[in-house]
Each structure stands twice: as structure tokens, then as C-alpha cells.
Design an enzyme around this catalytic site. Structure first.
Site, short mmCIF file in Angstrom:
data_model
loop_
_atom_site.label_atom_id
_atom_site.label_comp_id
_atom_site.label_asym_id
_atom_site.label_seq_id
_atom_site.Cartn_x
_atom_site.Cartn_y
_atom_site.Cartn_z
N HIS A 73 -1.53 29.96 -27.45
CA HIS A 73 -0.47 30.95 -27.24
C HIS A 73 0.50 30.98 -28.42
O HIS A 73 0.82 29.94 -28.99
CB HIS A 73 0.34 30.60 -25.99
CG HIS A 73 -0.30 30.96 -24.69
ND1 HIS A 73 -1.44 30.33 -24.23
CD2 HIS A 73 0.04 31.88 -23.75
CE1 HIS A 73 -1.75 30.84 -23.04
NE2 HIS A 73 -0.88 31.79 -22.74
N ASN A 104 -2.75 22.30 -30.54
CA ASN A 104 -2.26 23.13 -29.44
C ASN A 104 -1.69 22.29 -28.31
O ASN A 104 -0.61 22.60 -27.77
CB ASN A 104 -3.41 24.01 -28.93
CG ASN A 104 -3.02 24.90 -27.77
OD1 ASN A 104 -1.91 25.41 -27.72
ND2 ASN A 104 -3.93 25.07 -26.83
#
Length: 227
Positions: A73, A104
Site C-alpha cells: 500500500h 512492506n
């Protein structure tokens, strides 16, 4: 940020992105993050899907399948817990970038949590984040040839009309055990690396002063945990 020539600007609930078609990722995602928003109570929806608003077609789930990279994201789902629509909109593939799993789920997630602390402490901050797209060529994944960035950036501004402070971050797309603050840099440095102008709406004298340097002691470096 100042619009990037040739890129499509798309507005979703809670954020705006600029889509870089040749690389099939957003060059930036920009949003205001408030204290109320970081204390929202919704759960993740995980409804990853292509973004129908990207005129040229966004990256797809299949591009990531078997690639070895996370769908990372740009605006985190945890920043969108304040409304069902906002949470769902965070899972458009236009908000995803190929990220190394240990990045991440490690240092990038830690930085996101620290930025939530910034918002909680200050009432609201303005965030711009994305991949660095000026140091190619890049490895690509999938049929749509989604670029795998080598580095990511984030810039954060607090401005209440009277006082202002800002800080930037540059991180390689790899796992790290270093503290988040070791990746902090002046916003000017992020602008030089990315070619983007992040806060053009600020009065010029304030923009120049807050982007030229940063003060680590002006920010709380704890990772945010909902109350």
C-alpha cells in the site's frame, strides 16, 4: 503536489493519486491524515482489485501473482479505518506497488505507524508518499510490466496556518532493522530525488524554511497503537 505532465490524477475516498502509466504505479499518493482518522475502528477488507478510474487500465492482481513481491500500500489501509468506503478504496491496485516482503511488513509498516503518531499528536498532517521513479531501469512483474521500485519516499507536513514543520524519508525497497528516524531527510532532498514539488500551496517563505531542514526532536517516534 504540482501535477506531473502526462499523468492522470485520480481522487478516491481519503486520498488523491497521480498514475504513471509507463510504470503502472502511482508516482504519488497525497492525503490529509487526522487524529480522528487514525483512531477509526474499521477492520481491513482486503478487497484488492483493479482501479476502474485509471483510463489506460491499472495493474491487476495477476501481475503480482507468483512474483515474490507484496502488494504494498501507498496510503495504508490503517489510515483509512474511518469509513467503509475509504477502507475499500485503499485496496485499488493503483494504490499498490511491488514491495519486498520484509520491507512492506517491516520498516515500511513501522514508518506508517510512526506517521499515525505524528497525526495523533498534531491533530492533522499532510502526507505524500510513493516510489522513487527516477533511478531506473527497473525490474518488472506481470503482463502489465509493473515496475519494481528500488526506493520509496514519504514526506509529512504539519501546518496550522501559523506554525509549520516538515520531514521527509527515503528508504530502499529492502528489509531493515534500523530505527525509522535513520531514514529521515529534509523534504528538499526528497524533491531533488523524485523531481516532485510537494507543497506548492504553502506561502513561499514557509515552504522554503520547512523543506530545507528537519528537527527530529520535533516529532514523537513511537509507533502508533490505537487507544
Amino acid at each position: 503536489p504540482v501535477p506531473v505532465p502526462g499523468e492522470q490524477i485520480i481522487r478516491h475516498t481519503g486520498y488523491t493519486l497521480s498514475y504513471d502509466e509507463p510504470y503502472e504505479v502511482a508516482s504519488y499518493v497525497a492525503y490529509q491524515l487526522t487524529k480522528d482518522e487514525v483512531n477509526g475502528g474499521l477492520n481491513r477488507t482486503d478487497d484488492f482489485r483493479a482501479d476502474p478510474m485509471v483510463a489506460t487500465g491499472s495493474a491487476t492482481l495477476n501481475d503480482y501473482k507468483g512474483s515474490g513481491y507484496d502488494r504494498g500500500h501507498l496510503i495504508p489501509a490503517a489510515d483509512q479505518k474511518w469509513s467503509t468506503e475509504a477502507m475499500s478504496d485503499s485496496f485499488y491496485m493503483s494504490n499498490m506497488t511491488p514491495q519486498v516482503g520484509s520491507f512492506n511488513r517491516g520498516i515500511w509498516g513501522s514508518l506508517e505507524a510512526v506517521v499515525r503518531t505524528f497525526a495523533n499528536d498534531n491533530g492533522a498532517v499532510y502526507v505524500v508518499t510513493g516510489p522513487v521513479l527516477t533511478d531506473g531501469p527497473y525490474k518488472t512483474i506481470g503482463k502489465n510490466k509493473v515496475a519494481v521500485p528500488k526506493r520509496f519516499y514519504k514526506v509529512v507536513l504539519f501546518y496550522d496556518g501559523k506554525t509549520a514543520k516538515a520531514i521527509g524519508f527515503l528508504l530502499p525497497n529492502e528489509g531493515s532493522n534500523k530505527p525509522v528516524e535513520t531514514f529521515a531527510v529534509p523534504v528538499d532532498e526528497v524533491e531533488q530525488v523524485t523531481g516532485l514539488d510537494f507543497y506548492p500551496a504553502l506561502p513561499d517563505n514557509i515552504e522554503e524554511s520547512v523543506e530545507a531542514s528537519f528537527d527530529p526532536s520535533a516529532w514523537d517516534w513511537k509507533e502508533f497503537t490505537p487507544g
